[in-house]
Write a protein that holds these residues in place. Structure first.
Motif, mmCIF file in Angstrom:
data_model
loop_
_atom_site.group_PDB
_atom_site.id
_atom_site.type_symbol
_atom_site.label_atom_id
_atom_site.label_comp_id
_atom_site.label_asym_id
_atom_site.label_seq_id
_atom_site.Cartn_x
_atom_site.Cartn_y
_atom_site.Cartn_z
ATOM 1 N N VAL A 267 -8.859 0.785 -4.244
ATOM 2 C CA VAL A 267 -8.748 0.139 -5.464
ATOM 3 C C VAL A 267 -9.147 1.143 -6.491
ATOM 4 C CG1 VAL A 267 -10.014 -1.558 -6.444
ATOM 5 C CG2 VAL A 267 -9.582 -1.812 -3.990
ATOM 6 N N ASP A 268 -8.640 1.069 -7.810
ATOM 7 C CA ASP A 268 -8.952 1.854 -8.779
ATOM 8 C C ASP A 268 -8.926 1.045 -10.238
ATOM 9 O OD1 ASP A 268 -8.996 4.947 -7.992
ATOM 10 O OD2 ASP A 268 -7.224 4.119 -6.948
ATOM 11 N N SER A 269 -9.846 1.316 -11.109
ATOM 12 C CA SER A 269 -9.849 0.411 -12.146
ATOM 13 C C SER A 269 -10.805 1.395 -13.201
ATOM 14 C CB SER A 269 -10.679 -0.921 -11.995
ATOM 15 O OG SER A 269 -12.089 -0.649 -11.563
ATOM 16 N N GLY A 270 -10.353 0.817 -14.343
ATOM 17 C CA GLY A 270 -10.983 1.531 -15.590
ATOM 18 C C GLY A 270 -10.823 0.692 -16.841
ATOM 19 N N VAL A 271 -11.701 0.724 -17.679
ATOM 20 C CA VAL A 271 -11.683 -0.048 -18.958
ATOM 21 C C VAL A 271 -12.286 0.842 -20.163
ATOM 22 C CG1 VAL A 271 -14.150 -1.050 -18.414
ATOM 23 C CG2 VAL A 271 -12.603 -2.287 -20.113
ATOM 24 N N GLY A 272 -11.620 0.837 -21.248
ATOM 25 C CA GLY A 272 -12.203 1.524 -22.384
ATOM 26 C C GLY A 272 -11.580 0.819 -23.731
ATOM 27 N N ASN A 273 -12.135 1.393 -24.514
ATOM 28 C CA ASN A 273 -11.981 0.902 -26.083
ATOM 29 C C ASN A 273 -10.476 0.643 -26.417
ATOM 30 O OD1 ASN A 273 -11.786 3.789 -26.555
ATOM 31 N ND2 ASN A 273 -12.175 3.385 -28.709
ATOM 32 N N ARG A 274 -9.520 1.472 -25.807
ATOM 33 C CA ARG A 274 -8.027 1.570 -26.370
ATOM 34 C C ARG A 274 -7.259 1.386 -25.054
ATOM 35 N NH1 ARG A 274 -5.406 5.811 -28.198
ATOM 36 N NH2 ARG A 274 -6.716 7.362 -27.238
ATOM 37 N N GLY A 275 -7.695 1.003 -23.927
ATOM 38 C CA GLY A 275 -6.809 0.846 -22.834
ATOM 39 C C GLY A 275 -7.763 0.459 -21.564
ATOM 40 N N SER A 276 -7.181 -0.355 -20.660
ATOM 41 C CA SER A 276 -7.741 -0.934 -19.309
ATOM 42 C C SER A 276 -6.571 -0.583 -18.230
ATOM 43 C CB SER A 276 -8.362 -2.074 -19.456
ATOM 44 O OG SER A 276 -9.049 -2.435 -20.513
ATOM 45 N N GLN A 277 -6.899 -0.500 -17.079
ATOM 46 C CA GLN A 277 -5.956 -0.307 -15.947
ATOM 47 C C GLN A 277 -6.435 -0.862 -14.567
ATOM 48 O OE1 GLN A 277 -5.669 1.975 -13.178
ATOM 49 N NE2 GLN A 277 -7.608 2.809 -13.477
ATOM 50 N N LEU A 278 -5.818 -1.328 -13.934
ATOM 51 C CA LEU A 278 -6.309 -1.697 -12.346
ATOM 52 C C LEU A 278 -4.977 -1.484 -11.462
ATOM 53 C CD1 LEU A 278 -7.975 -3.292 -10.383
ATOM 54 C CD2 LEU A 278 -6.826 -5.296 -10.912
ATOM 55 N N SER A 279 -5.547 -0.729 -10.259
ATOM 56 C CA SER A 279 -4.306 -0.581 -9.371
ATOM 57 C C SER A 279 -4.922 -0.744 -7.854
ATOM 58 C CB SER A 279 -3.699 0.985 -9.367
ATOM 59 O OG SER A 279 -4.938 1.784 -9.195
ATOM 60 N N LEU A 280 -3.818 -1.128 -7.145
ATOM 61 C CA LEU A 280 -4.320 -1.539 -5.620
ATOM 62 C C LEU A 280 -3.270 -0.561 -4.821
ATOM 63 C CD1 LEU A 280 -4.941 -5.307 -5.921
ATOM 64 C CD2 LEU A 280 -6.575 -3.476 -5.701
ATOM 65 N N ASN A 281 -3.405 0.028 -3.998
ATOM 66 C CA ASN A 281 -2.466 0.889 -3.151
ATOM 67 C C ASN A 281 -2.791 0.746 -1.696
ATOM 68 O OD1 ASN A 281 -0.315 2.194 -5.039
ATOM 69 N ND2 ASN A 281 -2.408 2.413 -6.003
ATOM 70 N N GLY A 282 -1.976 0.439 -0.987
ATOM 71 C CA GLY A 282 -2.411 0.137 0.532
ATOM 72 C C GLY A 282 -1.318 0.908 1.402
ATOM 73 N N ASN A 283 -1.803 1.241 2.730
ATOM 74 C CA ASN A 283 -0.821 2.311 3.829
ATOM 75 C C ASN A 283 -1.162 1.576 5.192
ATOM 76 O OD1 ASN A 283 0.142 4.687 2.023
ATOM 77 N ND2 ASN A 283 -1.769 4.568 1.383
ATOM 78 N N TYR A 284 -0.182 1.514 5.735
ATOM 79 C CA TYR A 284 -0.434 1.083 7.224
ATOM 80 C C TYR A 284 0.456 1.822 7.919
ATOM 81 C CZ TYR A 284 -0.138 -1.672 11.546
ATOM 82 O OH TYR A 284 -0.261 -1.955 12.836
ATOM 83 N N ARG A 285 0.323 2.565 9.098
ATOM 84 C CA ARG A 285 1.068 3.274 10.133
ATOM 85 C C ARG A 285 0.622 3.135 11.396
ATOM 86 N NH1 ARG A 285 4.548 6.530 11.103
ATOM 87 N NH2 ARG A 285 5.322 6.356 8.984
ATOM 88 N N LYS A 286 1.600 2.595 12.397
ATOM 89 C CA LYS A 286 1.220 2.342 13.740
ATOM 90 C C LYS A 286 2.368 2.937 14.506
ATOM 91 C CE LYS A 286 -0.858 0.680 17.366
ATOM 92 N NZ LYS A 286 -2.160 0.870 17.403
ATOM 93 N N GLY A 287 2.231 3.898 15.272
ATOM 94 C CA GLY A 287 3.180 4.898 15.906
ATOM 95 C C GLY A 287 4.227 5.267 14.926
#
Length: 854
Positions: A267-287
């Motif tokens: 989970v990555d997020s950020g907020v500022g006076n000229r922009g904001s962002q949010l990202s979610l990245n998931g990984n799954y590995r089995k065999g």
């Protein structure tokens, strides 16, 4: 070039297999380059018929360790009897060995040495040591851990690699923030990227193209979160295996991946006076099966510009002076969402598939006040409020297959479908001086760019020191652009202007390509590699108004050669390649964009490709803790595509800018970079780019006759960065960059500056972090001053940017992963064949970057 005269010429790329310290920058941990291995001159040792092979792997990153050193030590005497270095895939081979008992020592800067005891070899035996894993160089001193780190910047035979995951100030930003810090690159404040002064480059994402990049590199970069970028590769001398497109070179953005077992979520997020962002990245590995799922969204706001334009034009001996001021505001929403799948069909076969969707909603408003003077007499004045929308949705789908037969022998098939729906509209309210609405205008422009690619590649070793590669590729591309102008009074419905009909461009471009490449390695550790590529382009283009455009098919033969060798600690690299640059969507689009009726842009669907010859000489050397690199280059471009402006015949005082094949462009210059590991915790870098350029093209004279124009000058840019690591997870970084004015065919585009500082604190065993960054905080605004001129017009444009910014960032990792064995992934399609004009902004239209392209 006559087809019957085409000859298959294998030129030679010359690469070194030298010690790793001579190919990299000093690590931040303060490690110094290792000395050359003793006893590596195999000719001095007894000859036998034995052979030892293996491969070196980073145990943490699960990727090959390039150019690791391997020493073969006689068990009885303790002396080194032979040695080598691993290739770029981590593989190595020791041949002509006598029978006996040996110890194998593997070493590389930033890793612990690995020793394999009691290696027994018999006469004629081929002993495979398998995968040898190196672990990071970690030492524990009274609860303080010092870890060897990868260099921020690495130099390889044909490219420069910027390790973006070391950049702590980029949290909350996008790919533009990263590319600004990469040596050799210049990124203006609109996000337009140039390499050694040329914007004719190809940008790839994980070795794959995208139709959004073909439309606008600047817009594509805004959709990639900075903290998901692992490395940026700047390929200045591409081999024949790459598409022939990109006369300036190739930029490959590698995003973060892993081959771990289990499940994790970032989970990555950020907020500022000229922009904001949010990202979610998931990984799954089995065999044998792995999935990735991710999403990123970013909002931009509070982006303010002010413009001041003075331009004079002359038509039919009537001089018109335009004075215009403008206040602009812009905002945008950018997103990217992806789903990936990979599966190991067998031990030596794998399949990879993925789909990625990108969205861009960019909206800008500009209030213009215009005053015209005819032969010095005040004329009409008006006000114009413009709302522009630049919207797009992009989808990329790929399926790739890889079959590995034995080390260095493999066959792959790759497919890619990419589609970009682009809308570029504006609405304008026409006002009197007393702010009374007098009329309205609307420009509707819908574009579709879609392509399908099929590619296959095969490589196989010949004997022990030769490698041959060949492959084929087909690209089927279609571009559509529909456009029209509508007008209305202060009230009522819009109608088509002048009772005209819809305009439309239909552009089919199909490309067939084949290549071959041959590599030969000598006993003296010279590696010669040459390649030849042929591409044939089939074009069917027409407009609704004019019918068939008659753009002819064309073929191009593209040779490439590179060379490198380390002599007494100094690495020398030579390179030559030929590149082709096809026009991009916005350069072809014939839509008459008059959002600002005094500064108009229009594409040219009859553009031909440009052809460039590139030459470079590079020198690099490590002196104690300082790495120095200097590259000298020359570039000659025929049929160069650039913007050309001239007065409008129908609109008083207006300047119309379109794209033309101007003739010839020369550029000669140097890139100098230095990196200093001041201490084990502080790293400083300096870089300077300077080149002389000469442009020759055609423009209209006062008499209405085409005349030859020439402009020359020097372009200079440079910057510095510093980073520091402290105790308890604290880190800090600073960066500054300044670009001087750039030479154009009809004048100079103004320079600009950019700087940023950031701090970061890791917590919970580096599972989470918080950070703070500030940019351009010392001044209220920045002025970009551009001047264009020709026999028929002159233009002075000042753009004032108010771009102070601060942002607070937060990231956290959820889940637990375990290390998996390294796996070979299926290769992906790599289209490097369309020129982009950046973000397509207009001259004097409220934003910089809209001047002539180099």
């Amino acid at each position: 070039m006559k087809r019957n005269g085409l000859l298959l010429i294998l030129t030679v790329l010359f690469t070194t297999l030298q010690q790793p310290a001579n190919a990299q920058f000093p690590v931040m941990g303060g490690a110094t380059p290792s000395k050359a291995l003793p006893g590596t001159a195999g000719d001095q040792s007894p000859k036998g018929s034995g052979k030892i092979t293996g491969s070196i792997l980073d145990s943490t990153q699960a990727k090959p360790v390039e150019f690791a050193s391997i020493a073969l030590i006689n068990k009885a005497t303790g002396k080194t009897v032979d040695g080598t270095v691993a290739d770029e895939k981590g593989k190595f081979s020791l041949t002509k060995l006598v029978a006996g008992q040996y110890t194998v020592l593997v070493s590389f800067v930033g890793f612990r040495n690995k020793t394999l005891e009691n290696v027994t070899l018999t006469n004629g035996q081929s002993l495979e040591l398998g995968v040898i894993k190196l672990s990071a160089n970690v030492k524990t001193l009274e609860e303080v851990t010092v870890t060897g780190q990868a260099a921020l910047i690495e130099e390889k035979v044909d490219r420069l690699v910027y390790n973006a995951d070391k950049d702590i100030a980029a949290k909350g930003g996008d790919a533009t923030d990263i590319l600004r810090k990469v040596p050799l690159l210049t990124v203006d404040l609109d996000g337009n990227v140039s390499l050694r002064g040329s914007q004719n480059i190809r940008v790839l994402i994980n070795n794959k193209p995208s139709t959004i990049v073909a439309s606008s590199v600047a817009d594509a970069l805004k959709q990639i979160p900075a903290d998901q970028i692992k490395t940026v590769e700047v390929i200045t001398s591409p081999s024949a295996k790459y598409d022939a497109e990109g006369s300036g070179g190739i930029i490959n953005i590698i995003t973060k991946k892993n081959s771990l077992q289990g499940l994790n979520l970032n989970v990555d997020s950020g907020v500022g006076n000229r922009g904001s962002q949010l990202s979610l990245n998931g990984n799954y590995r089995k065999g044998k099966t792995g999935f990735t799922l991710g999403g990123f969204g970013r909002a931009m706001y509070n982006t303010i510009t002010r413009t001041q334009l003075d331009q004079t034009s002359e038509i039919n001996n009537v001089s018109t002076l335009t004075r215009q001021t403008g206040d602009g505001r812009s905002s945008g929403l950018f997103g990217q969402y992806n789903l990936g799948f990979d599966y190991d069909l067998a031990k030596n076969q794998s399949i990879t598939a993925g789909v990625r969707y990108g969205v861009r909603n960019f909206v800008s408003q500009q209030d213009l006040v215009t005053q015209l003077f005819t032969d010095g007499t005040p004329g009409s004045s008006n006000k114009r409020n413009v709302d522009a929308k630049n919207l797009s949705g992009t989808i990329d789908m790929n399926v790739d297959y890889l079959h590995t037969f034995k080390p260095q022998q493999e066959w792959s098939i790759s497919t890619l479908y990419s589609r970009n729906d682009l809308t570029n509209n504006f609405d304008a309210d026409l006002l009197s001086n007393s702010d009374v609405l007098t009329g309205r205008q609307r420009n509707v422009n819908k574009n579709l760019n879609q392509e399908f690619t099929l590619q296959t590649d095969y490589q196989t070793p010949i004997k022990k020191n030769q490698l041959i590669e060949f492959g084929g590729k087909a690209i089927f591309r279609q571009v559509n652009s529909e456009y029209r102008y509508l007008i209305a009074g202060p009230s009522g419905n819009f109608i088509t202007e002048n009772n005209g009909t819809l305009g439309e461009l239909l552009y089919h471009q199909n490309i067939a390509a084949g290549y071959t490449s041959y590599t030969y390695t000598t006993k003296q550790r010279y590696t010669f590699k040459g390649g030849l590529r042929y591409e044939h382009t089939f074009i069917d283009a027409s407009t609704r108004e004019g019918g068939t455009l008659g753009v002819a098919d064309y073929g191009v033969l593209v040779p490439s050669v590179n060379a490198s060798k380390t002599i007494k600690g100094t690495t020398v690299k030579l390179g030559f390649n030929r590149r082709i640059q096809r026009p991009g969507l916005q350069q072809l689009n014939p839509n008459f964009n008059a959002a600002n009726p005094q500064v108009i842009t229009q594409g040219n669907p009859s553009l031909r490709p440009e052809l460039t010859n590139n030459m470079e000489l590079g020198l690099s050397k490590t002196i104690k803790k300082t790495f120095i690199n200097a590259t000298f280059f020359g570039r000659v471009t025929n049929n160069a595509i650039t913007q050309v402006s001239q007065p409008s015949d129908s609109l008083p005082g207006a300047i119309v800018t379109t794209f033309q094949n101007i003739g010839r462009q020369h550029a000669y210059g140097a890139n100098i970079f230095s990196n200093v590991a001041v201490t084990s915790k502080i790293n400083i870098g300096l870089f300077l780019n300077a080149f002389y350029t000469s442009l020759t093209g055609q423009a209209m004279s006062r008499e209405g006759v085409s005349t030859t124009m020439k402009n020359t000058g020097v372009n200079v840019s440079g910057g510095t960065f510093a980073s520091a690591q402290f105790k308890n997870g604290w880190g800090a970084q600073a960066f500054g960059f300044m670009s001087g004015s750039q030479v154009q065919l009809q004048g100079r585009q103004g320079g600009f500056g950019f700087y940023t500082v950031g701090i970061k604190k890791d917590f919970n065993n580096k599972k989470g972090s918080v950070g703070f960054a500030a940019e351009n905080f010392l001044s209220n605004r920045f002025n970009i001053h551009s001047v264009l001129n020709s026999p028929m017009f002159s233009q002075v444009n000042d753009v004032y940017l108010y771009n102070r910014g601060v942002r607070l960032t937060f990231s956290y990792k959820i889940g637990k992963m375990s290390m998996d064995a390294p796996r070979r992934k299926a290769k992906s399609v790599n289209n490097d064949d369309v020129k982009s004009d950046g973000n397509g902004q207009t001259q004097g239209g409220g934003t910089p970057g809209g001047q002539s392209r180099q």
